[in-house]
Enzyme design. Structure first.
Site, PDB file in Angstrom:
ATOM      1  N   SER A  55     -14.337   9.509  -6.728  1.00 26.42           N
ATOM      2  CA  SER A  55     -14.419  10.643  -5.442  1.00 26.42           C
ATOM      3  C   SER A  55     -13.259  11.627  -5.581  1.00 26.42           C
ATOM      4  O   SER A  55     -13.066  12.283  -6.744  1.00 26.42           O
ATOM      5  CB  SER A  55     -14.373   9.656  -4.183  1.00 26.42           C
TER       6      SER A  55
ATOM      7  N   ASP B  52     -25.767   7.857  -5.833  1.00 25.08           N
ATOM      8  CA  ASP B  52     -24.905   8.637  -5.105  1.00 25.08           C
ATOM      9  C   ASP B  52     -25.239   9.877  -4.672  1.00 25.08           C
ATOM     10  O   ASP B  52     -25.562  10.712  -5.363  1.00 25.08           O
ATOM     11  CB  ASP B  52     -23.535   8.861  -6.079  1.00 25.08           C
TER      12      ASP B  52
ATOM     13  N   HIS C 269     -22.413   6.263  -3.057  1.00 19.08           N
ATOM     14  CA  HIS C 269     -21.311   6.709  -3.332  1.00 19.08           C
ATOM     15  C   HIS C 269     -20.159   5.305  -3.631  1.00 19.08           C
ATOM     16  O   HIS C 269     -19.221   5.517  -4.317  1.00 19.08           O
ATOM     17  CB  HIS C 269     -20.765   7.510  -2.308  1.00 19.08           C
TER      18      HIS C 269
END
Lengths: 378, 197
Positions: free
Chosen positions: A156, A320, A353
């Site tokens: 991320s 995601d 995610h």
């Protein structure tokens, strides 16, 4: 396949690095000096060539792996990834976890004391960027005597730091592992961040960021911010599977939490608001919003990444929707356009995610296999 | 270093200029790219959809990109590679024609290899009333991934109809080159072609 015996790095101790020289920030502001909290696992080899820097995402810290003595439940946030025999094998690598500047886990940030006033920085703490973080991490590497990192990795926002490392310090990084990341935030991503910030800033106990002086915390705003964030970390399908329309008891025709998902989000929000700092949350979401390496090259990501010469492993997760595979493929295309060495894996995982924090076998096998070649190939 | 070198590898390597940029579609475990890197100093990327192939390619130190060929080669610019290779994958593709056109968009040359359905043993098995099973076509009709099988004559016609320049055509059986009656005596066809100028 050989049997893989993996374990924990065991008890770890956080360390503090102090930097007394001023730091010029991207915003134009500067800090007179700063401190970074960090942890290390494994042993730095004689030629100092086996260091891997792990960058954290929004709310994590330098505590990547292991536990603190006497606190068996204090496991690091990426303990399933980093340890002896794990994909990032501490038998081979010297792994560094660092808490970013502006965070609230001991590195200099809004809750630190501003030497000029003797009071917490609060809202006066400057807005820092991904590039600022990478610059401070490079100074940490300097202080550890590490000229070139075997790898920089993160998921991320952590993946964005790995990407920024590759372009800002091309000679100091051999590999970048960019996981569940994006080359910049979409309007939708920024929109979610703005709702989270609005929740914090409109909390009456925010006091324009000077809530420390008032002895209060904008916990309601922080809770809502975390609840919103959490929704974007999980896939719709995963939420349906875990919670569906399950009720805690029955319908009470009230606004108390009735559906399991409501009570789950409230729990996540409350837990988060207890330990996290509102000013930090605001700043880290801004760092996310600002990250956009192609902004300096008229939107041409390939040109923006031309400076990067390291090898890349880019990983995305099919479900995601915060940073979908298409965003990772933009990074891959820009690297391919520059004929850089890059591997790209799209992991079939249901979690959304958050999958970058979990241990889907294919995901961990890919990281393990990629890292096992570091130092072997020419 | 040894790879599970297939019969078509050395023929393909002979068509790759030293240091060429190649794209290997359906690269499996990456052994062709690794072979071309060692034998020709070629660089490039493999594309593979299968998880095991991606993992094995990474293990072989090959630049592998996990992607579905059926959706084309959108991530690659026009004429950006010297050669685009499709080795023993054509027959398993759904959008066969699309991928060949994509290969010629992205690459200056295309190299395609496929099992020759016209091989005498296949013909004999069909004559006997059964779908062929052989070394190159090891599957039963109900579990085969091969949905677009063709013969050497079919592919010749395909190239001619589309106006492709066939630069080289090698037909093999086992590892031997078959020059006489290739569509009958060869089990593996290897083509190098480009858009006609």
């Amino acid at each position: 396949m050989s049997e893989v015996v993996s374990g924990s790095v065991g008890d770890v101790v956080a360390q503090r690095a102090t930097f007394a020289t001023p730091l010029a920030l991207r915003s134009g502001a500067s800090l007179p000096g700063f401190e970074l909290m960090y942890e290390t696992y494994g042993t730095l080899n004689a030629d100092r060539s086996n260091a891997i820097l792990v960058c954290h995402a929004l709310n994590a810290s330098h505590h990547v792996a292991g536990t603190y003595a006497g606190h068996p439940d204090s496991e690091g946030w990426w303990d399933n990834m980093v340890g002896p025999g794990k994909p990032v094998d501490t038998h081979r690598f010297f792994v560094i976890g660092v808490n970013n500047l502006g965070s609230c886990f001991g590195s200099t940030g809004p809750i630190s004391i501003d030497p000029a006033t003797g009071k917490p920085w609060g809202s006066d703490f400057p807005i820092v960027t991904v590039e600022d973080w990478v610059d401070t991490q490079a100074r940490l590497a300097d202080s550890l005597g590490i000229e070139r990192l075997a790898a920089v990795m993160g998921g991320s926002l952590g993946g964005m730091q790995a990407l920024a490392w590759a372009t800002r310090y091309p000679t100091r990084i051999a590999n970048a592992l960019v996981i569940a990341a994006a080359p910049n935030l979409s309007a939708q991503n920024i929109a979610f961040n703005e709702v989270a910030r609005a929740a914090i800033m409109t909390d009456p106990e925010f006091h324009d960021g000077r809530f420390y002086d008032e002895g209060v915390k904008p916990v309601r705003g922080l809770r809502v911010a975390r609840m919103i964030g959490h929704i974007t970390y999980i896939s719709d399908a995963q939420m349906a599977e875990r919670f569906g329309r399950q009720l805690r008891e029955g319908l009470n025709y009230s606004f108390a939490p009735e559906f399991q998902i409501e009570s789950y989000l409230r729990y996540q929000g409350e837990k988060f608001a207890e330990y996290y700092d509102a000013n930090t949350y605001l700043r880290i979401t801004k760092a996310l919003d600002y990250f956009d390496p192609a902004a300096e090259t008229g939107g041409d990501l390939a040109r923006a990444l031309r400076a990067a010469t390291c090898r890349f492993l880019v990983i995305s997760f099919t479900t995601d929707w915060r940073f979908p595979p298409a965003r990772s493929r933009e990074i891959v295309k820009a690297l391919v356009d520059n004929r850089r060495d890059v591997c790209y894996a799209e992991i079939d995982a249901p979690h959304g995610h958050d999958a970058f924090l979990l241990d889907t076998p294919q995901y961990h096998a890919i990281v393990r296999s990629y890292l096992s070649r570091i130092g072997e190939s020419p | 270093m040894s790879y599970a070198a297939r019969a078509d590898f050395s023929t393909i390597a002979g068509w790759i200029a030293p240091g060429a940029q190649v794209l290997d579609l359906g690269c499996g475990d990456g052994s062709l790219l690794a072979y071309l890197r060692e034998s020709r100093g070629a660089a490039g990327y493999g594309i593979e959809i299968d998880d095991e192939g991606v993992l094995a390619s990474i293990g072989n130190g090959v630049n592998v990109l996990q992607s579905d060929l059926e959706s084309g080669l959108a991530g690659f610019d026009e004429q950006s590679f010297d050669s685009v290779i499709l080795s023993q994958t054509l027959q398993a593709m759904r959008h066969t024609e699309l991928i060949v056109l994509e290969m010629l968009r992205v690459g200056r040359e295309a190299i395609v290899t496929f099992p020759n359905f016209g091989f005498w043993s296949h013909r004999l098995q069909v004559l006997r009333g059964r779908m062929p099973v052989s070394g190159k076509l090891p599957y039963q009709w109900y579990d085969t991934p091969n949905i677009h099988l063709c013969t050497v004559a079919d592919f010749d016609a395909f190239c001619e109809e589309r106006g492709f320049d066939v630069l080289d055509r090698v037909v093999l059986h086992e590892t031997r080159r078959v020059n006489a009656l290739p569509n009958l005596l060869g089990s593996l066809a290897i083509y190098r072609f480009r858009k006609s100028r």
